[in-house]
Design a protein around this motif. Structure first.
Motif: not given
Length: 117
Positions: A36, A38, A40-41, A44, A92, A96
């Protein structure tokens, strides 16, 4: 009589079938192992925060509407939703971080094995 084009066609089909068999034999990567980015994180985490706020505001507004006490529960559940969203974001981020630390550790183990140490 057999045409030379038919023989080459059969050989190509056989080669294609072999490649397909090899491809089918390879297991599919699980979704959790995808990389994923950065961005996308970040999205999220933003969505988790906004969802917590919206759910908290919706519950508070619903209770205030039913009870007839307009701003009290709305504000209370808005803060509770904010706290829930932040808690989910932190969970989350920790997930990660643990995945990245595990990848780094695996990378160092592989390098140590190649260097003979």
């Amino acid at each position: 009589m057999s045409d030379p084009d038919d023989r080459s066609h059969d050989a190509r089909l056989d080669a294609l079938e072999e490649r397909l068999a090899k491809a089918r034999g390879a297991p599919a990567k699980p979704h959790t192992e995808e990389h994923y980015s950065q961005a996308n994180l970040a999205w999220r985490m933003v969505i988790e925060l906004v969802a917590g706020l919206m759910i908290g505001a919706g519950i508070g507004y619903g209770i205030d509407t039913l009870a007839g006490t307009m701003p009290i529960f709305l504000v209370l559940f808005l803060f509770l939703g904010l706290a829930a969203g932040v808690k989910t974001m932190l969970r989350s981020a920790k997930e990660v971080q643990l995945k990245r630390e595990a990848e780094v550790a695996r990378g160092k183990e592989g390098q140590d094995g190649r260097n003979g140490t």
